[in-house]
Structures are given as C-alpha cells and as structure tokens.
Design a protein around this motif. Structure first.
Motif, PDB file in Angstrom:
ATOM      1  N   ARG A  50      -7.248 -14.067   5.757  1.00 46.53           N
ATOM      2  CA  ARG A  50      -6.131 -14.988   5.604  1.00 46.53           C
ATOM      3  C   ARG A  50      -4.917 -14.528   6.416  1.00 46.53           C
ATOM      4  NH1 ARG A  50      -4.574 -19.020   1.863  1.00 46.53           N
ATOM      5  NH2 ARG A  50      -6.824 -19.274   1.750  1.00 46.53           N
ATOM      6  N   ALA A  51      -4.716 -13.221   6.490  1.00 50.55           N
ATOM      7  CA  ALA A  51      -3.535 -12.688   7.181  1.00 50.55           C
ATOM      8  C   ALA A  51      -3.740 -12.586   8.694  1.00 50.55           C
ATOM      9  CB  ALA A  51      -3.178 -11.313   6.612  1.00 50.55           C
ATOM     10  N   GLY A  52      -4.999 -12.783   9.144  1.00 50.51           N
ATOM     11  CA  GLY A  52      -5.260 -12.684  10.576  1.00 50.51           C
ATOM     12  C   GLY A  52      -5.244 -11.255  11.092  1.00 50.51           C
ATOM     13  N   VAL A  53      -5.631 -10.309  10.238  1.00 48.99           N
ATOM     14  CA  VAL A  53      -5.759  -8.912  10.685  1.00 48.99           C
ATOM     15  C   VAL A  53      -7.171  -8.441  10.327  1.00 48.99           C
ATOM     16  CG1 VAL A  53      -3.293  -8.478  10.285  1.00 48.99           C
ATOM     17  CG2 VAL A  53      -4.947  -7.883   8.511  1.00 48.99           C
ATOM     18  N   THR A  54      -7.541  -7.265  10.796  1.00 50.58           N
ATOM     19  CA  THR A  54      -8.859  -6.736  10.427  1.00 50.58           C
ATOM     20  C   THR A  54      -8.751  -5.996   9.101  1.00 50.58           C
ATOM     21  OG1 THR A  54      -8.483  -4.638  11.544  1.00 50.58           O
ATOM     22  CG2 THR A  54      -9.474  -6.412  12.854  1.00 50.58           C
ATOM     23  N   PRO A  55      -9.856  -5.955   8.338  1.00 52.43           N
ATOM     24  CA  PRO A  55      -9.831  -5.163   7.103  1.00 52.43           C
ATOM     25  C   PRO A  55      -9.381  -3.729   7.354  1.00 52.43           C
ATOM     26  CG  PRO A  55     -11.792  -6.517   7.145  1.00 52.43           C
ATOM     27  CD  PRO A  55     -11.133  -6.696   8.495  1.00 52.43           C
ATOM     28  N   SER A  56      -9.777  -3.150   8.487  1.00 51.91           N
ATOM     29  CA  SER A  56      -9.423  -1.737   8.703  1.00 51.91           C
ATOM     30  C   SER A  56      -7.918  -1.561   8.865  1.00 51.91           C
ATOM     31  CB  SER A  56     -10.191  -1.156   9.888  1.00 51.91           C
ATOM     32  OG  SER A  56      -9.744  -1.749  11.085  1.00 51.91           O
ATOM     33  N   THR A  57      -7.225  -2.591   9.340  1.00 52.06           N
ATOM     34  CA  THR A  57      -5.756  -2.531   9.395  1.00 52.06           C
ATOM     35  C   THR A  57      -5.196  -2.344   7.987  1.00 52.06           C
ATOM     36  OG1 THR A  57      -5.665  -3.959  11.343  1.00 52.06           O
ATOM     37  CG2 THR A  57      -3.654  -3.816  10.005  1.00 52.06           C
ATOM     38  N   ILE A  58      -5.778  -3.069   7.038  1.00 54.14           N
ATOM     39  CA  ILE A  58      -5.305  -2.957   5.649  1.00 54.14           C
ATOM     40  C   ILE A  58      -5.670  -1.597   5.055  1.00 54.14           C
ATOM     41  CG2 ILE A  58      -5.618  -3.876   3.312  1.00 54.14           C
ATOM     42  CD1 ILE A  58      -5.706  -6.658   4.498  1.00 54.14           C
ATOM     43  N   TYR A  59      -6.913  -1.172   5.260  1.00 54.85           N
ATOM     44  CA  TYR A  59      -7.307   0.133   4.700  1.00 54.85           C
ATOM     45  C   TYR A  59      -6.464   1.254   5.292  1.00 54.85           C
ATOM     46  CZ  TYR A  59     -11.404  -2.155   2.653  1.00 54.85           C
ATOM     47  OH  TYR A  59     -12.209  -2.969   1.904  1.00 54.85           O
ATOM     48  N   ARG A  60      -6.182   1.162   6.590  1.00 54.10           N
ATOM     49  CA  ARG A  60      -5.406   2.222   7.241  1.00 54.10           C
ATOM     50  C   ARG A  60      -3.992   2.282   6.678  1.00 54.10           C
ATOM     51  NH1 ARG A  60      -7.245   0.962  12.290  1.00 54.10           N
ATOM     52  NH2 ARG A  60      -5.443  -0.401  12.551  1.00 54.10           N
ATOM     53  N   ARG A  61      -3.418   1.124   6.455  1.00 55.84           N
ATOM     54  CA  ARG A  61      -2.012   1.100   6.057  1.00 55.84           C
ATOM     55  C   ARG A  61      -1.814   1.264   4.546  1.00 55.84           C
ATOM     56  NH1 ARG A  61       2.670  -2.471   8.608  1.00 55.84           N
ATOM     57  NH2 ARG A  61       4.246  -2.223   6.981  1.00 55.84           N
ATOM     58  N   TRP A  62      -2.740   0.687   3.758  1.00 59.11           N
ATOM     59  CA  TRP A  62      -2.508   0.669   2.310  1.00 59.11           C
ATOM     60  C   TRP A  62      -3.511   1.509   1.516  1.00 59.11           C
ATOM     61  CZ3 TRP A  62      -1.110  -3.893   4.971  1.00 59.11           C
ATOM     62  CH2 TRP A  62       0.217  -4.297   4.776  1.00 59.11           C
ATOM     63  N   GLY A  63      -4.570   1.968   2.174  1.00 58.81           N
ATOM     64  CA  GLY A  63      -5.545   2.748   1.420  1.00 58.81           C
ATOM     65  C   GLY A  63      -6.578   1.867   0.746  1.00 58.81           C
ATOM     66  N   ASP A  64      -6.141   1.116  -0.269  1.00 61.07           N
ATOM     67  CA  ASP A  64      -7.083   0.206  -0.910  1.00 61.07           C
ATOM     68  C   ASP A  64      -6.337  -0.982  -1.499  1.00 61.07           C
ATOM     69  OD1 ASP A  64      -5.911   1.064  -3.261  1.00 61.07           O
ATOM     70  OD2 ASP A  64      -7.567   2.367  -3.814  1.00 61.07           O
ATOM     71  N   LEU A  65      -7.096  -1.881  -2.126  1.00 60.12           N
ATOM     72  CA  LEU A  65      -6.504  -3.111  -2.655  1.00 60.12           C
ATOM     73  C   LEU A  65      -5.431  -2.815  -3.697  1.00 60.12           C
ATOM     74  CD1 LEU A  65      -6.605  -6.240  -2.711  1.00 60.12           C
ATOM     75  CD2 LEU A  65      -8.300  -6.052  -4.542  1.00 60.12           C
ATOM     76  N   GLN A  66      -5.682  -1.787  -4.550  1.00 66.34           N
ATOM     77  CA  GLN A  66      -4.732  -1.489  -5.616  1.00 66.34           C
ATOM     78  C   GLN A  66      -3.374  -1.053  -5.050  1.00 66.34           C
ATOM     79  OE1 GLN A  66      -6.127   1.405  -8.642  1.00 66.34           O
ATOM     80  NE2 GLN A  66      -6.396  -0.375  -9.949  1.00 66.34           N
ATOM     81  N   GLU A  67      -3.409  -0.271  -3.980  1.00 67.78           N
ATOM     82  CA  GLU A  67      -2.138   0.154  -3.377  1.00 67.78           C
ATOM     83  C   GLU A  67      -1.421  -1.014  -2.705  1.00 67.78           C
ATOM     84  OE1 GLU A  67      -1.975   4.028  -1.410  1.00 67.78           O
ATOM     85  OE2 GLU A  67      -3.908   4.507  -2.295  1.00 67.78           O
ATOM     86  N   LEU A  68      -2.193  -1.905  -2.098  1.00 65.03           N
ATOM     87  CA  LEU A  68      -1.582  -3.104  -1.516  1.00 65.03           C
ATOM     88  C   LEU A  68      -0.930  -3.950  -2.615  1.00 65.03           C
ATOM     89  CD1 LEU A  68      -0.995  -5.274   0.594  1.00 65.03           C
ATOM     90  CD2 LEU A  68      -3.401  -5.999   0.413  1.00 65.03           C
ATOM     91  N   LEU A  69      -1.643  -4.146  -3.726  1.00 65.50           N
ATOM     92  CA  LEU A  69      -1.087  -4.954  -4.823  1.00 65.50           C
ATOM     93  C   LEU A  69       0.162  -4.293  -5.412  1.00 65.50           C
ATOM     94  CD1 LEU A  69      -4.304  -6.154  -6.708  1.00 65.50           C
ATOM     95  CD2 LEU A  69      -2.813  -7.466  -5.177  1.00 65.50           C
ATOM     96  N   SER A  70       0.196  -2.975  -5.424  1.00 69.42           N
ATOM     97  CA  SER A  70       1.382  -2.269  -5.914  1.00 69.42           C
ATOM     98  C   SER A  70       2.583  -2.563  -5.004  1.00 69.42           C
ATOM     99  CB  SER A  70       1.099  -0.767  -5.981  1.00 69.42           C
ATOM    100  OG  SER A  70       2.232  -0.063  -6.441  1.00 69.42           O
ATOM    101  N   ASP A  71       2.372  -2.536  -3.685  1.00 67.97           N
ATOM    102  CA  ASP A  71       3.469  -2.833  -2.756  1.00 67.97           C
ATOM    103  C   ASP A  71       3.943  -4.281  -2.899  1.00 67.97           C
ATOM    104  OD1 ASP A  71       3.343  -0.293  -1.812  1.00 67.97           O
ATOM    105  OD2 ASP A  71       2.778  -0.808   0.239  1.00 67.97           O
ATOM    106  N   VAL A  72       2.992  -5.193  -3.071  1.00 61.99           N
ATOM    107  CA  VAL A  72       3.370  -6.604  -3.245  1.00 61.99           C
ATOM    108  C   VAL A  72       4.175  -6.762  -4.533  1.00 61.99           C
ATOM    109  CG1 VAL A  72       2.483  -8.939  -3.667  1.00 61.99           C
ATOM    110  CG2 VAL A  72       1.443  -7.504  -1.893  1.00 61.99           C
TER     111      VAL A  72
END
Lengths: 183, 183
Positions: free
Chosen positions: A39-61
C-alpha cells in the motif's frame, strides 16, 4: 537519518498512512508487513530495516496519533484548566482507540523511547497549564507532582483496573491535588 | 476446566516450570512453543489450545511470579507499614525482572484479566495493611486511595517515565498520602 522533506520523511509518511488506511479496511488483525509495504509503495525490506517488525511500526504510528494536536484549553484559573485537561485526557486515553494506541505504544517499544514520548506529551501539556497559572500569579504544583497525582493514576487504571474511569474520577484527582474548594 | 490436582493442573504446572527453566537456559528470545512443549512433555497443540500463543502463556507465567509470597511486614504503625511495603513494591516492580514480568503480563492479555489480577495482588496487600491500622485504632485511607497515590504513580513511571525510581520516591508518595509528620 531523518531529513525533513527527504526520502526518509516521505517513506515514513507513506508507511504511516498505509497503516492507518489498512487498519480501517482490514482491521488490526489483518495487518501484515507485506500488505503495508504494498500500500505504501515500498518494499517489505524497507519496513523491516527501518522498524524491525510490525509491532515496532505500530508503536511508532500509535505515538504519532497520541501527540496532542492543540494546546490545552484556557479556562481562566488553574483548577478549571486542570479539570478540563484531566477530563479530556482521561476520555481520550480510556476510549477504545486510546487504549489500543497505549497498548501499541508500549508493546513495540524495546528501548522505552515511545513510552517516554507518550509521557513527555502529557508533561508538555501540563507545563503549559502551570506556566499560565504562574503568569496569572496563582501558586501551582510542579509538573512531576501533577504526573504523580493525575496522569499516573489514570494511566494505571486504564491498563490494570479499568472500572470507574469517568469525568467525576478526573475531577476527584484534581481536587486531591489542589485541595477542596470548600475544605 | 481447572480441577485441582487433576490433569489440567498438572499440565499447567509442568508448562510453567518448562518456561522458567528454558528462560534461564536459552533466554527469552530463544523460547518457542515447540521447545516449551518438548520440555513439559506435552504436545504443542496442548499449549496452543490452552494458551492461544506464546505471548499469552508468558503473560500467565508472569502473573504467577508477580503473586506476593508473604503478607506485608508488620512494623507497628500505618506509616511504617506503608513505607516498607511501598519501598519493597517499587524495588521488585522496577527491577529488570519485575519490569519484564509487567510487560509480559500486559502484552499477552487480550481480555485484561491478567492485568486485573496484578492490580488485585497489590490491593490485597494494601488491604492487609489498612485492616491492621484500623484494628490498632488508627485512621486510614481506603484501598482505592492508596492505589491512586502510591501504586498508580509507581507503575506509571515504571512503564512510561523510569528515572528516579528509588526508596526516597516511595517514601515521598506515602508522605503525600498521609501528610508530613512535622507538617
């Protein structure tokens, strides 16, 4: 790493927006990193690299969404300002959405920085209220005292003892801090 | 479902013991449901059926370990009893182990029952202290007031604002509740 307006800021904005959109479309349980990435138009590895995992991304949001959007309302005296703020703080944090954000903020937060940010938001709002009171010549407690007497019990009860969280409880905490008007 | 001494109680005891053993052997990060099942002598599906997932199992184990093992120490008066209890409560909860249990208890707790149990433990200990004070003829606050003034701020700071959590802070909270001896 974060250059305002640069690629890093754009990635963050589009990934956060993707989480918010997908939460309302598929619900929290349906969220996955590949879905958010697509949905964001990035690769999954961009997210893993920056946030670690889904839980850390949800914490930032969650922390972004817990950020107060306006200064506390000014009613004209310390007691009224604190009561209005405490009532609104309790109402927002104890709502189902607020509770979900608090949980998210705590869960994906290995170093405690997001929880600290959550507390810093409250401290900043309280500081505005106390500074106004001092400018009016009113005597006022310090920020840490308001955190102990109002914010601490509210957040404790939201997480551990959730009954009876209403406006009357918020007012009771402020009365406990400032003393009763007829006492 | 839980018949004391029955199969269900034996499964719980052996699974909890397996978690504790493996935590000290392979660390938290190394824990998996199949590993715990093998050590406990049950099938992984027994664990999934009963606990849902590893996080919910860890929450149950954490709550068992947060259960107070003894009644609060009796010092002879309300202030001394509360100060001693608050100091020990803070020390245990703010330790690295205590923090890990609190996190675990909250994280794998979809219905909030484990968090509620955690609060109930504190309320029970406080009730013992306040009942002793009443039996001695001392005037005493109620349990909810002690939760608001002592337990709430301690737990809030552990989770959101962890600096400065020492015995002096615990005593300061009790003084705020009972008033200063020379005030």
């Amino acid at each position: 790493m974060v250059r305002p307006g640069g690629r890093s800021a754009r990635v963050q904005a589009s990934v956060h927006a993707a989480v918010r959109e997908l939460e309302s479309e598929v619900g929290r349980e349906g969220l996955t990193v590949p879905l958010v990435a697509a949905r964001a138009g990035v690769t999954p590895s961009t997210i893993y690299r920056r946030w670690g995992d889904l839980q850390e991304l949800l914490s930032d949001v969650a922390i972004e969404r817990l950020r107060p959007e306006t200064a506390p309302e000014e009613k004209g005296d310390l007691r009224s300002d604190l009561e209005a703020w405490a009532e609104q703080f309790l109402e927002e944090m104890a709502s189902p959405t607020g509770r979900a954000y608090i949980r998210d903020a705590l869960l994906g937060d290995p170093d405690g920085s997001n929880a600290g940010q959550c507390s810093a938001y409250a401290a900043e709002q309280i500081d505005v209220i106390l500074t106004r009171a001092a400018d009016r010549g009113e005597s006022a407690p310090d920020v840490e005292m308001v955190l102990d007497r109002v914010v601490g019990p509210v957040m404790y009860r939201i997480l551990f003892r959730p009954d009876g969280l209403d406006a009357a409880y918020a007012h009771q905490l402020v009365t406990g801090l400032l003393g009763s008007t007829d006492g």
